[in-house]
Design a protein around this motif. Structure first.
Motif, PDB file in Angstrom:
ATOM      1  N   MET A  82      51.251  39.146  43.796  1.00  0.00           N
ATOM      2  CA  MET A  82      50.342  38.029  43.832  1.00  0.00           C
ATOM      3  C   MET A  82      50.546  37.223  42.556  1.00  0.00           C
ATOM      4  O   MET A  82      50.655  37.795  41.483  1.00  0.00           O
ATOM      5  N   PHE A  83      50.619  35.955  42.682  1.00  0.00           N
ATOM      6  CA  PHE A  83      50.773  34.994  41.597  1.00  0.00           C
ATOM      7  C   PHE A  83      52.136  35.049  40.907  1.00  0.00           C
ATOM      8  O   PHE A  83      52.309  34.436  39.868  1.00  0.00           O
ATOM      9  N   VAL A  84      53.096  35.764  41.445  1.00  0.00           N
ATOM     10  CA  VAL A  84      54.400  35.870  40.791  1.00  0.00           C
ATOM     11  C   VAL A  84      55.092  34.521  40.759  1.00  0.00           C
ATOM     12  O   VAL A  84      55.631  34.118  39.733  1.00  0.00           O
ATOM     13  N   TYR A  85      55.081  33.823  41.869  1.00  0.00           N
ATOM     14  CA  TYR A  85      55.753  32.537  41.948  1.00  0.00           C
ATOM     15  C   TYR A  85      54.799  31.352  41.840  1.00  0.00           C
ATOM     16  O   TYR A  85      55.204  30.275  41.415  1.00  0.00           O
ATOM     17  N   SER A  86      53.552  31.533  42.219  1.00  0.00           N
ATOM     18  CA  SER A  86      52.646  30.389  42.292  1.00  0.00           C
ATOM     19  C   SER A  86      52.046  30.008  40.941  1.00  0.00           C
ATOM     20  O   SER A  86      51.912  28.823  40.645  1.00  0.00           O
ATOM     21  N   LEU A  87      51.659  30.974  40.107  1.00  0.00           N
ATOM     22  CA  LEU A  87      51.049  30.620  38.825  1.00  0.00           C
ATOM     23  C   LEU A  87      52.013  29.909  37.874  1.00  0.00           C
ATOM     24  O   LEU A  87      51.600  28.958  37.212  1.00  0.00           O
ATOM     25  N   PRO A  88      53.268  30.322  37.760  1.00  0.00           N
ATOM     26  CA  PRO A  88      54.168  29.525  36.907  1.00  0.00           C
ATOM     27  C   PRO A  88      54.315  28.078  37.387  1.00  0.00           C
ATOM     28  O   PRO A  88      54.351  27.155  36.569  1.00  0.00           O
ATOM     29  N   LEU A  89      54.373  27.887  38.690  1.00  0.00           N
ATOM     30  CA  LEU A  89      54.423  26.520  39.208  1.00  0.00           C
ATOM     31  C   LEU A  89      53.129  25.775  38.914  1.00  0.00           C
ATOM     32  O   LEU A  89      53.140  24.593  38.573  1.00  0.00           O
ATOM     33  N   PHE A  90      52.016  26.463  39.050  1.00  0.00           N
ATOM     34  CA  PHE A  90      50.703  25.859  38.819  1.00  0.00           C
ATOM     35  C   PHE A  90      50.528  25.457  37.359  1.00  0.00           C
ATOM     36  O   PHE A  90      50.001  24.385  37.063  1.00  0.00           O
ATOM     37  N   PHE A  91      50.987  26.295  36.433  1.00  0.00           N
ATOM     38  CA  PHE A  91      50.809  26.008  35.013  1.00  0.00           C
ATOM     39  C   PHE A  91      51.821  25.002  34.477  1.00  0.00           C
ATOM     40  O   PHE A  91      51.464  24.110  33.716  1.00  0.00           O
ATOM     41  N   TYR A  92      53.086  25.139  34.852  1.00  0.00           N
ATOM     42  CA  TYR A  92      54.129  24.393  34.168  1.00  0.00           C
ATOM     43  C   TYR A  92      54.716  23.241  34.966  1.00  0.00           C
ATOM     44  O   TYR A  92      55.301  22.344  34.389  1.00  0.00           O
ATOM     45  N   ARG A  93      54.577  23.236  36.282  1.00  0.00           N
ATOM     46  CA  ARG A  93      55.079  22.117  37.076  1.00  0.00           C
ATOM     47  C   ARG A  93      53.944  21.203  37.522  1.00  0.00           C
ATOM     48  O   ARG A  93      54.046  19.995  37.418  1.00  0.00           O
ATOM     49  N   ILE A  94      52.879  21.786  38.023  1.00  0.00           N
ATOM     50  CA  ILE A  94      51.744  20.984  38.490  1.00  0.00           C
ATOM     51  C   ILE A  94      50.851  20.596  37.310  1.00  0.00           C
ATOM     52  O   ILE A  94      50.252  19.532  37.301  1.00  0.00           O
ATOM     53  N   GLU A  95      50.737  21.479  36.330  1.00  0.00           N
ATOM     54  CA  GLU A  95      49.975  21.276  35.097  1.00  0.00           C
ATOM     55  C   GLU A  95      48.513  20.948  35.361  1.00  0.00           C
ATOM     56  O   GLU A  95      47.942  20.029  34.773  1.00  0.00           O
ATOM     57  N   ALA A  96      47.884  21.696  36.264  1.00  0.00           N
ATOM     58  CA  ALA A  96      46.469  21.480  36.559  1.00  0.00           C
ATOM     59  C   ALA A  96      45.570  22.171  35.535  1.00  0.00           C
ATOM     60  O   ALA A  96      44.535  21.630  35.151  1.00  0.00           O
ATOM     61  N   THR A 123      45.706  25.054  31.958  1.00  0.00           N
ATOM     62  CA  THR A 123      46.521  25.851  31.035  1.00  0.00           C
ATOM     63  C   THR A 123      46.225  27.319  31.299  1.00  0.00           C
ATOM     64  O   THR A 123      45.189  27.662  31.903  1.00  0.00           O
ATOM     65  N   PRO A 124      47.087  28.218  30.869  1.00  0.00           N
ATOM     66  CA  PRO A 124      46.800  29.647  31.064  1.00  0.00           C
ATOM     67  C   PRO A 124      45.494  30.095  30.400  1.00  0.00           C
ATOM     68  O   PRO A 124      44.789  30.937  30.941  1.00  0.00           O
ATOM     69  N   LEU A 125      45.156  29.520  29.250  1.00  0.00           N
ATOM     70  CA  LEU A 125      43.912  29.895  28.579  1.00  0.00           C
ATOM     71  C   LEU A 125      42.693  29.437  29.390  1.00  0.00           C
ATOM     72  O   LEU A 125      41.722  30.191  29.528  1.00  0.00           O
ATOM     73  N   GLU A 126      42.743  28.245  29.934  1.00  0.00           N
ATOM     74  CA  GLU A 126      41.638  27.774  30.771  1.00  0.00           C
ATOM     75  C   GLU A 126      41.500  28.628  32.022  1.00  0.00           C
ATOM     76  O   GLU A 126      40.381  28.947  32.445  1.00  0.00           O
ATOM     77  N   PHE A 127      42.613  29.015  32.588  1.00  0.00           N
ATOM     78  CA  PHE A 127      42.586  29.883  33.773  1.00  0.00           C
ATOM     79  C   PHE A 127      41.990  31.245  33.425  1.00  0.00           C
ATOM     80  O   PHE A 127      41.178  31.783  34.189  1.00  0.00           O
ATOM     81  N   LEU A 128      42.358  31.805  32.280  1.00  0.00           N
ATOM     82  CA  LEU A 128      41.807  33.090  31.853  1.00  0.00           C
ATOM     83  C   LEU A 128      40.304  33.002  31.623  1.00  0.00           C
ATOM     84  O   LEU A 128      39.556  33.887  32.042  1.00  0.00           O
ATOM     85  N   LEU A 129      39.854  31.941  30.975  1.00  0.00           N
ATOM     86  CA  LEU A 129      38.414  31.760  30.749  1.00  0.00           C
ATOM     87  C   LEU A 129      37.662  31.605  32.067  1.00  0.00           C
ATOM     88  O   LEU A 129      36.571  32.168  32.240  1.00  0.00           O
ATOM     89  N   LEU A 130      38.229  30.861  33.008  1.00  0.00           N
ATOM     90  CA  LEU A 130      37.610  30.701  34.317  1.00  0.00           C
ATOM     91  C   LEU A 130      37.528  32.037  35.053  1.00  0.00           C
ATOM     92  O   LEU A 130      36.494  32.373  35.646  1.00  0.00           O
ATOM     93  N   ALA A 131      38.609  32.828  34.987  1.00  0.00           N
ATOM     94  CA  ALA A 131      38.608  34.144  35.636  1.00  0.00           C
ATOM     95  C   ALA A 131      37.588  35.080  34.984  1.00  0.00           C
ATOM     96  O   ALA A 131      36.910  35.849  35.687  1.00  0.00           O
ATOM     97  N   LEU A 132      37.457  35.022  33.665  1.00  0.00           N
ATOM     98  CA  LEU A 132      36.459  35.860  32.993  1.00  0.00           C
ATOM     99  C   LEU A 132      35.035  35.446  33.348  1.00  0.00           C
ATOM    100  O   LEU A 132      34.167  36.304  33.524  1.00  0.00           O
ATOM    101  N   MET A 133      34.792  34.158  33.477  1.00  0.00           N
ATOM    102  CA  MET A 133      33.455  33.700  33.867  1.00  0.00           C
ATOM    103  C   MET A 133      33.128  34.134  35.295  1.00  0.00           C
ATOM    104  O   MET A 133      32.019  34.605  35.567  1.00  0.00           O
ATOM    105  N   ILE A 134      34.069  34.003  36.202  1.00  0.00           N
ATOM    106  CA  ILE A 134      33.839  34.438  37.582  1.00  0.00           C
ATOM    107  C   ILE A 134      33.672  35.947  37.639  1.00  0.00           C
ATOM    108  O   ILE A 134      32.815  36.465  38.358  1.00  0.00           O
TER     109      ILE A 134
END
Length: 171
Positions: free
Chosen positions: A1-15, A17-28
């Motif tokens: 899970m997330f092997v191919y999609s998260l790198p595309l999401f962070f570095y190609r789509i740039e929606a 950052t990894p830190l924002e994603f981590l903070l969002l996951a910790l809040m959820i």
């Protein structure tokens, strides 16, 4: 899970950052920990008395230990998603067959989510229920990422040069 999609999401789509994603996951995760049920002391968890249908029924009814119903499905699902994505990137799968596999796997994911929620009290600590619920929500986030990639960014995920019949879906 997330092997191919998260790198595309962070570095190609740039929606995000990894830190924002981590903070969002910790809040959820914190919200899920607060809403997770307290583990029950004398739960009536049934043992294996039947085959696969009995296993599915006990998971559906919420009478199974959380780890016994969470881990088998989680590992098989992630293995299937990894294989399908690897085949799609290498050009072995067409875009439409990739869509079909994800569509077929969606119904077991919904079943698994309901079973995780029903069996959340059947664990030793409350954190395990919250983490299991967070992982089920992560599967839906993965599905959302795959849908975003499929609709808006198919050329960066699929090997569009190898497709003859589905070449039009790459635009």
């Amino acid at each position: 899970m997330f092997v191919y999609s998260l790198p595309l999401f962070f570095y190609r789509i740039e929606a995000l950052t990894p830190l924002e994603f981590l903070l969002l996951a910790l809040m959820i995760g914190g919200l899920l920990w607060v809403s997770a049920p307290e583990p029950t002391a004398g739960i009536a968890v049934t043992e294996d008395k039947g085959g696969f249908r009995h296993y599915l029924l006990q998971a559906w009814l919420g009478r199974m230990a959380l780890w016994r119903m969470f881990w088998p499905f989680f590992l098989v699902l992630n293995l299937l998603l990894y294989v399908v994505d690897t085949l799609a990137i290498s050009g072995e799968f067409t875009v439409s067959s990739w869509d079909d596999v994800y569509f077929v796997l969606f119904t077991p994911v919904v079943f698994w989510t309901l079973c995780v929620w029903r069996n959340s009290a059947n664990c030793r600590f409350r954190i395990w229920a919250a983490l299991a619920r967070l992982m089920t929500l992560a599967v839906y986030f993965e599905y959302g990422l795959k849908l975003l990639i499929r609709m808006d960014y198919p050329r960066i995920f699929f090997n569009c040069h190898e497709f003859l019949f589905d070449y039009a879906v790459c635009f």
